[in-house]
Design an enzyme around this catalytic site. Structure first.
Site, PDB file in Angstrom:
ATOM      1  N   LYS A 126       0.876  -1.183   0.000  1.00  0.00           N
ATOM      2  CA  LYS A 126       0.000   0.000   0.000  1.00  0.00           C
ATOM      3  C   LYS A 126       0.905   1.223   0.000  1.00  0.00           C
ATOM      4  O   LYS A 126       2.041   1.162   0.473  1.00  0.00           O
ATOM      5  CB  LYS A 126      -0.882   0.002   1.252  1.00  0.00           C
ATOM      6  CG  LYS A 126      -2.108   0.871   1.139  1.00  0.00           C
ATOM      7  CD  LYS A 126      -3.267   0.147   0.458  1.00  0.00           C
ATOM      8  CE  LYS A 126      -4.406   1.103   0.168  1.00  0.00           C
ATOM      9  NZ  LYS A 126      -5.594   0.394  -0.349  1.00  0.00           N
ATOM     10  N   ASP A 166      -6.985   4.326  -4.663  1.00  0.00           N
ATOM     11  CA  ASP A 166      -7.646   4.209  -3.360  1.00  0.00           C
ATOM     12  C   ASP A 166      -8.263   5.591  -3.119  1.00  0.00           C
ATOM     13  O   ASP A 166      -8.475   6.349  -4.082  1.00  0.00           O
ATOM     14  CB  ASP A 166      -6.641   3.815  -2.256  1.00  0.00           C
ATOM     15  CG  ASP A 166      -7.321   3.443  -0.936  1.00  0.00           C
ATOM     16  OD1 ASP A 166      -7.879   2.346  -0.848  1.00  0.00           O
ATOM     17  OD2 ASP A 166      -7.318   4.260   0.013  1.00  0.00           O
TER      18      ASP A 166
HETATM   19  P1  NDP Z   1     -12.875   7.794  -3.002  1.00  0.00           P
HETATM   20  O1  NDP Z   1     -11.808   8.773  -2.795  1.00  0.00           O
HETATM   21  O2  NDP Z   1     -13.420   7.580  -4.365  1.00  0.00           O
HETATM   22  O3  NDP Z   1     -14.116   8.121  -2.044  1.00  0.00           O
HETATM   23  C1  NDP Z   1     -13.959   8.181  -0.653  1.00  0.00           C
HETATM   24  C2  NDP Z   1     -15.295   8.592  -0.054  1.00  0.00           C
HETATM   25  O4  NDP Z   1     -15.202   8.478   1.360  1.00  0.00           O
HETATM   26  C3  NDP Z   1     -15.648  10.038  -0.354  1.00  0.00           C
HETATM   27  O5  NDP Z   1     -17.047  10.165  -0.401  1.00  0.00           O
HETATM   28  C4  NDP Z   1     -15.062  10.763   0.850  1.00  0.00           C
HETATM   29  O6  NDP Z   1     -15.659  12.021   1.129  1.00  0.00           O
HETATM   30  C5  NDP Z   1     -15.381   9.784   1.950  1.00  0.00           C
HETATM   31  N1  NDP Z   1     -14.451   9.981   3.072  1.00  0.00           N
HETATM   32  C6  NDP Z   1     -13.091   9.969   3.015  1.00  0.00           C
HETATM   33  N2  NDP Z   1     -12.581  10.233   4.228  1.00  0.00           N
HETATM   34  C7  NDP Z   1     -13.637  10.398   5.050  1.00  0.00           C
HETATM   35  C8  NDP Z   1     -13.770  10.678   6.423  1.00  0.00           C
HETATM   36  N3  NDP Z   1     -12.700  10.849   7.220  1.00  0.00           N
HETATM   37  N4  NDP Z   1     -15.036  10.771   6.941  1.00  0.00           N
HETATM   38  C9  NDP Z   1     -16.116  10.605   6.147  1.00  0.00           C
HETATM   39  N5  NDP Z   1     -16.060  10.341   4.836  1.00  0.00           N
HETATM   40  C10 NDP Z   1     -14.833  10.233   4.299  1.00  0.00           C
HETATM   41  O7  NDP Z   1     -12.317   6.406  -2.392  1.00  0.00           O
HETATM   42  P2  NDP Z   1     -12.808   4.932  -2.653  1.00  0.00           P
HETATM   43  O8  NDP Z   1     -14.277   4.900  -2.860  1.00  0.00           O
HETATM   44  O9  NDP Z   1     -11.927   4.326  -3.656  1.00  0.00           O
HETATM   45  O10 NDP Z   1     -12.451   4.237  -1.254  1.00  0.00           O
HETATM   46  C11 NDP Z   1     -13.374   4.170  -0.166  1.00  0.00           C
HETATM   47  C12 NDP Z   1     -12.937   3.074   0.796  1.00  0.00           C
HETATM   48  O11 NDP Z   1     -12.887   1.812   0.113  1.00  0.00           O
HETATM   49  C13 NDP Z   1     -11.558   3.255   1.411  1.00  0.00           C
HETATM   50  O12 NDP Z   1     -11.550   2.701   2.705  1.00  0.00           O
HETATM   51  C14 NDP Z   1     -10.668   2.388   0.508  1.00  0.00           C
HETATM   52  O13 NDP Z   1      -9.483   1.982   1.159  1.00  0.00           O
HETATM   53  C15 NDP Z   1     -11.603   1.223   0.264  1.00  0.00           C
HETATM   54  N6  NDP Z   1     -11.300   0.410  -0.907  1.00  0.00           N
HETATM   55  C16 NDP Z   1     -11.253   0.970  -2.162  1.00  0.00           C
HETATM   56  C17 NDP Z   1     -10.986   0.172  -3.252  1.00  0.00           C
HETATM   57  C18 NDP Z   1     -11.038   0.701  -4.639  1.00  0.00           C
HETATM   58  O14 NDP Z   1     -10.985  -0.113  -5.572  1.00  0.00           O
HETATM   59  N7  NDP Z   1     -11.174   1.982  -4.856  1.00  0.00           N
HETATM   60  C19 NDP Z   1     -10.650  -1.267  -3.094  1.00  0.00           C
HETATM   61  C20 NDP Z   1     -10.833  -1.754  -1.746  1.00  0.00           C
HETATM   62  C21 NDP Z   1     -11.099  -0.934  -0.711  1.00  0.00           C
HETATM   63  P3  NDP Z   1     -14.872  13.379   0.750  1.00  0.00           P
HETATM   64  O15 NDP Z   1     -15.035  13.502  -0.721  1.00  0.00           O
HETATM   65  O16 NDP Z   1     -15.555  14.424   1.532  1.00  0.00           O
HETATM   66  O17 NDP Z   1     -13.434  13.181   1.184  1.00  0.00           O
END
Ligand code: NDP
Length: 447
Positions: A126, A166
């Protein structure tokens, strides 16, 4: 047994005392895997878990870039190469101001087990940076990505370490990162996944984590003769994982009530249907707006500032935003409101105490390392297509994804079924993930 687990965790704490997220992830694994190790002579007495919690390599580097005002900015870049026993390091890059060693080591550690569960030959890693993409222009994002890759390139490669996206790293960032890697190495290889379709990407990769999470939840529901049809569903986040989890829920006949971002959540009692979801996708992916702007188009919905959605009555909850976004009080609320299934799209979104509540209530609960593995699995399929210089159709990739999620579910049942029939998916995922990596490490000797 408790003493053995404590003794192990004491050593890990002594070495990593300042890393709470990493310790949280290790503790969860230790509690389920150490009893298994003790019962199996081939693993016992070999310090196998102690070897697994130590990254094979942790790289930290300076990233300097110039913003649109001509000011020099300095960020910190990282890559944790956790374990390569079953394949090259594989895992995403996160760009978020909260990124530090603890968060990346927890994510890299989880990734080792997750990648093992996918049945594909991928080790765990990571990386990322404390760079905050919010409010940056496209040119600033490009300059940062180029600066970041101008150091990272010497540590990665299609047979060494293959990063992906991510939080904060989507297709735009992968494009800029890939462009700089290709220039520096003068080679076109599958060194990153999540690429655009016309330059080596795989169909279904953008959808894979969200879809995979819903496929996994579907498998869990089937064990209770249930399905998504007619169920109310809470989704948190509104990024990549949340968007496609919501899309798949709608396709399976469920009703999505909420989505969120770091500023709060929206609740639409009538359900966020396909048209409303398309509006959110444009808002988030193209306009890069805030979830509260949903109300400008759909004023009948409610926006709760600074809150998470777990107090809304539902049948199923899919936390898809970030780590520790669902705590003990939230878990109690979900249970008392009749929630029957929680399937994690994000990595470690439920706290340890929340998971204990779900287990006590004996509801269906899937840890992210099992239920969100569809993303990295499809990245693995992207790597295969790159090596073959060939593309599978959308349907072929989707079918392989479904098959992988079903196989992960079977592995969880194998190692996680209690005597009374209740399935502890945390134990199941941890042991199934552990066995494959441990066997490979033992076969390769003390290296
Ligand atoms: P994105 O950046 O596309 O979206 C993240 C989302 O989570 C946004 O809506 C963001 O809001 C919100 N968010 C981030 N930090 C916080 C916080 N502290 N409190 C509340 N909301 C928050 O990321 P992904 O969708 O790719 O990833 C989301 C999760 O899934 C993560 O945990 C990631 O590790 C996991 N994941 C992702 C994979 C992938 O293929 N993308 C694979 C496996 C796991 P804002 O815009 O306001 O920051």
């Amino acid at each position: 047994m408790k003493n053995k687990i404590k003794a192990f965790l004491d050593i890990v704490k002594q070495r990593n005392g300042e890393e709470p997220e990493f310790l949280q992830a290790v503790e969860e694994v230790a509690e389920t895997v150490i009893p298994y190790i003790v019962e199996h002579d081939i693993y016992y007495g070999k310090n196998i878990l102690l070897r697994m919690v130590e990254p094979e390599r942790a790289i930290m580097f300076r990233v300097c870039w110039v913003d649109d005002d001509g000011e020099i900015q300095v960020n910190r870049g990282y890559r944790i190469q956790m374990n390569s026993a079953i394949g090259p390091y594989k895992g995403g890059l996160r760009f978020h101001p909260t990124v530090n060693m603890s968060i990346l080591k927890f994510l890299a550690f989880e990734q080792v087990f997750k990648n093992s569960l996918t049945t594909l030959p991928m080790g765990g890693g990571k990386g990322g940076s404390d760079f905050d993409p919010k409010g940056k222009s496209d040119n600033e994002i490009m300059r940062f990505c180029h600066a970041f890759m101008s150091e990272l390139f010497r540590h990665i490669g299609s047979n060494t370490d293959i990063p992906a996206g991510d939080i904060g790293v989507g297709s735009r960032e992968i494009g800029f990162l890939f462009g700089m890697y290709k220039k520096l190495r003068n080679e076109f290889t599958g060194v990153l996944t999540g690429k655009g379709i016309s330059w080596g990407g795989s169909l279904i990769r953008p959808e894979a984590t969200g879809y995979g999470n819903v496929y996994f939840a579907q498998k869990m529901l089937e064990t209770k003769n249930e399905s998504f049809k007619g169920k109310t569903v809470l989704v948190s986040g509104s990024g990549n994982v949340a968007q496609y989890a919501a899309e798949k829920v709608l396709q399976l006949g469920g009703k999505v009530l909420t989505l969120s971002d770091s500023s709060g959540y929206i609740y639409d009692e009538d359900g966020i249907d396909a048209e409303k979801l398309a509006f959110i996708m444009t808002l988030k992916n193209v306009k890069r707006g805030r979830i509260s702007e949903y109300l400008e188009r759909y004023p009948e919905a409610i926006f709760e500032k600074g809150k998470t959605p777990w107090g809304v009555k539902c049948d199923i909850a899919l936390p898809c935003a970030t780590q520790n976004e669902l705590n003990e009080a939230d878990a109690k609320l979900l249970i008392s409101n009749g929630c029957i299934c929680v399937s994690e799209g994000a990595n470690m979104p439920s706290t340890k105490e929340a998971i204990a509540i779900f287990h006590k209530a004996k509801i269906l609960f899937a840890p992210g390392k099992a239920s969100n593995a569809g993303g990295v699995a499809t990245s693995g399929l992207e790597m295969t297509q790159n090596s073959l210089r060939f593309n599978w159709t959308r349907e072929e990739v989707d079918n392989k994804l479904k098959e992988i999620m079903s196989d992960i579910h079977k592995s969880c049942l194998k190692y996680g079924t209690d005597k009374d029939g209740y399935v502890d998916y945390v134990r199941g995922a941890n042991i199934a993930g552990f066995v494959k990596v441990a066997d490979a490490m033992l076969a390769q000797g003390i290296v």
